[in-house]
Design a protein around this motif. Structure first.
Motif: not given
Ligand code: E4P
Length: 217
Positions: A28, A170, A6, A168, A136, A87
């Motif tokens: 993104n 982490r 990502d 997301s 998130r 996307k």
């Molecule tokens: C998913 O496609 C998003 O790009 C990404 O996982 C968002 O992650 P974040 O919540 O760490 O910004």
């Protein structure tokens, strides 16, 4: 489980690719901005570069929030390379656009999914991937992993082909728990992927093996 990275950082993408475990890339607009990639032409060129670095799917996010704009942008992105996955945000026009692209055989990733209902709609619209943002949800003291588990249940109930792309992500435990729950894909940072390598007993065991080898020589 497929591993996507990502990021829009080319060095990190190369690093994950070199490890031999990379199945794709998600990006993104925020990740693009973080790398200083701005303006339509630069962004398009960056997607082309990413596609050259990896063999798998590369998610490219539309900026438009209306159906016509999403279709226009998504078609241009999809034309760049067959690896591109359009996307789309989980909003009403995003669902319509998802149906449009899936009926044309263009791969889609419905993003910003935070509920089972949203995932169900995306699957019904024929999404290739649905992206629940588990980190998130954790951020707001809600169990992100529970969402992955519930979407898995619903998709299995009806044999939806839409793949769950846990997003997301982490940390390393997010990856391990997604794998336990049967997520089809996870997308996370290089640090979380490389975290899977680490165990203190591996380090101490290797140090002992090497030291013992030296004693015999
Ligand atoms: C998913 O496609 C998003 O790009 C990404 O996982 C968002 O992650 P974040 O919540 O760490 O910004």
């Amino acid at each position: 489980m497929k591993f996507f990275i990502d990021t829009a950082n080319l060095e990190q993408i190369k690093e994950a690719q070199a490890l031999g475990i990379l199945d794709g890339v998600t990006t993104n607009p925020s990740l693009m901005a973080k790398e200083g990639i701005t303006g339509e032409t630069n962004i398009i060129n960056h997607y082309k570069e990413i596609c050259e670095l990896v063999d798998g799917d590369v998610s490219a996010e539309v900026i438009s929030t209306d159906f016509d704009g999403m279709v226009r942008e998504g078609e241009a992105l999809a034309a760049l390379n067959p690896q591109i996955v359009v996307k789309l945000p989980m909003i009403k026009d995003g669902v319509k656009a998802c149906k449009y692209f899936s009926s044309k055989g263009i791969k889609t990733n419905v993003t910003l999914v935070f509920s089972v209902g949203q995932a169900l709609l995306a699957a019904k619209a024929g999404a290739t991937y649905v992206s629940p943002f588990l980190g998130r949800l954790d951020d707001i003291s809600t169990d992100g992993m529970n969402l992955i588990s519930e979407i898995r249940l619903v998709f299995d109930n009806y044999k939806f082909k839409t793949q769950i792309l846990a997003a997301s992500v982490r940390n390393t435990m997010h990856i391990v728990n997604c794998a336990k729950l049967g997520s089809d894909v996870m997308t996370g940072p290089l640090s979380a992927i490389e975290g899977l390598l680490k165990h203190p007993l591996t380090d101490s065991g290797l140090a002992t093996f090497l030291a013992d080898y030296q004693k015999g020589n």
